[in-house]
Design an enzyme around this catalytic site. Sequence first.
Site, short mmCIF file in Angstrom:
data_model
loop_
_atom_site.label_atom_id
_atom_site.label_comp_id
_atom_site.label_asym_id
_atom_site.label_seq_id
_atom_site.Cartn_x
_atom_site.Cartn_y
_atom_site.Cartn_z
CG ASN A 98 -1.62 1.51 1.39
OD1 ASN A 98 -2.70 1.52 0.75
ND2 ASN A 98 -1.70 2.04 2.50
CD GLN A 149 -10.22 1.21 -1.52
OE1 GLN A 149 -10.49 1.19 -3.14
NE2 GLN A 149 -10.49 -0.34 -1.44
CG ASP A 158 -2.13 5.45 -0.78
OD1 ASP A 158 -2.36 4.63 0.52
OD2 ASP A 158 -2.92 5.64 -1.78
NE ARG A 186 -1.51 -8.32 8.20
CZ ARG A 186 -0.98 -7.43 8.37
NH1 ARG A 186 -0.07 -7.17 8.21
NH2 ARG A 186 -1.80 -7.10 9.28
CG ASP A 188 0.12 -3.92 6.07
OD1 ASP A 188 -0.34 -4.11 7.78
OD2 ASP A 188 0.31 -2.56 6.21
CG HIS A 192 -5.75 1.34 3.92
ND1 HIS A 192 -6.44 2.18 4.34
CD2 HIS A 192 -5.67 0.09 5.03
CE1 HIS A 192 -6.69 2.28 5.50
NE2 HIS A 192 -6.66 1.08 6.41
CD GLU A 225 -4.03 -4.60 8.33
OE1 GLU A 225 -4.76 -4.23 9.86
OE2 GLU A 225 -3.79 -4.23 7.90
CG ASN A 288 -4.19 -8.00 14.77
OD1 ASN A 288 -4.37 -7.91 15.59
ND2 ASN A 288 -4.25 -7.76 13.15
NE ARG A 323 -3.04 -14.38 12.57
CZ ARG A 323 -2.69 -13.31 11.46
NH1 ARG A 323 -2.21 -12.62 10.48
NH2 ARG A 323 -4.06 -12.07 12.53
#
Length: 474
Positions: A98, A149, A158, A186, A188, A192, A225, A288, A323
Amino acid sequence: QHNPHWWGNRNTIVHLFEWKWSDIAQECESFLGPRGFAGVQVSPVNENIIAAGRPWWERYQPISYKLTTRSGNEEEFGDMVRRCNDVGVRIYVDVLLNHMSGDFDGVAVGTAGTEAEPRKKSFPGVPYTAQDFHPTCEITDWNDHFQVQQCELVGLKDLDQSSDWVRSKLIEFLDHLIELGVAGFRVDAAKHMASEDLEYIYSSLSNLNIDHGFPHNSRPFIFQEVIDHGHETVSRDEYKDLGAVTEFRFSEEIGNAFRGNNALKWLQSWGTGWGFLPSGQALTFVDNHDNQRDAGAVLNYKSPRQYKMATAFHLAYPYGISRVMSSFAFDDHDTPPPQDAQERIISPEFDEDGACVNGWICEHRWRQIYAMVGFKNAVRDTEITGWWDNGDNQISFCRGNKGFLAINNNLYDLSQDLNTCLPAGTYCDVISGSLIDGSCTGKSVTVNENGYGYIHIGSDDFDGVLALHVDAKV
Ligand code: QV4
């Protein structure tokens, strides 16, 4: 890309948060492999800024895609992946697609020695320049799809994933990790990023490396995520078909229940009955690395009795891709991982019971937790049957005729004959002890011809759980 590519009957991923690669390699060989863990989620692998005091979160501020961090360098990373794969433990990398780092006064020097000027959106180590990023804006309204986003999450520069250059750099980075033998990622802050861009990136990735034992044409496992409490404008549904999604409602609701805010009897319809994602799309966890630091319903290692009960339920109930969290001790949000005077991350040390002693919590080495990883492996492919509850906070259920779990979260004893669904015989409760050389160091339960056994969990017992399975028959 929902298949985690587990070995044999294995089932559980552990997040070894902030561990070094050489320590993880060792852990795969000496503990995770033998105990039947399926995989490890590792901390971000690529170069990050160096923040004062070395908080864990500096690793969420990338500078380049060079594989040097406080966890180790590329050679050590590659060695870890190979050694873990060799003992059937998969590696999943936490990847930051991201953004790059946030503002930093002057020239930042990363963990691999690369310079960058985040304020100018200049990252020569990749290279990225300002045109590779969205214009700077702040997320002020989390219900505004555009802001979530296209603006900056806590000021992190970003990236524009619709750009060909950014896409090519991200794909190159991920493919490099695939080449080194990882099984997946995973992702992240997936929420976004536009799902169309992620779809493009995921579908462009190489197949997993056959030299690391993956079958031909295996696609990388993806878990994204996306924090969706159930009323979000950017919802989990935009991502669930691309890969698995972190099911935060699971974490919140299991915390609520085991903290006593919701009677355990309601867990009978756990899973999709609670509005969670379909099992194969849900990455599930009690806590988490973010929400264990927040006040609120989520449980963490600081409430061990409830935490162990919740984890036992998590791993015994057939729902989700599980997890387990493995933490380091923290006082506040910024506490760094265990480190020495030179700010090098230190290796975990273990006492004679195998528990960690020097700032690492290692929940995955608590007997009550690794025993449930074994339970989940032993009962694989069975259904849940024989649910019982006392109308309140005492519950039990079977997994086919292979396993039985009972929990007492009431302030009075659970003492009664219950249907364990197991073949007649004597079983060792893997929570209060272990089966060692054919004898049980904890409670034993004798099951009669009808599958019933006398179950006792005192309200003041050390643990509020009892677990039996066919691989721990005395
Ligand atoms: C500060 C201010 C900002 C300001 C900014 C301006 O707080 O308001 O805009 O300066 O420069 C650290 C600091 C944070 C600081 C930021 C930028 O804590 O105060 O902003 O750096 O310098 C982790 C930590 C963050 C940390 C970040 C980057 O949790 O505290 O921020 O790393 O180092 C949402 C998202 C979800 C996200 C979650 C935390 O939807 O995606 O918030 N979760 C993931 C990770 C998480 C990580 C990030 C995303 C970012 O799980 O660990 O944040 O990669 O719910």
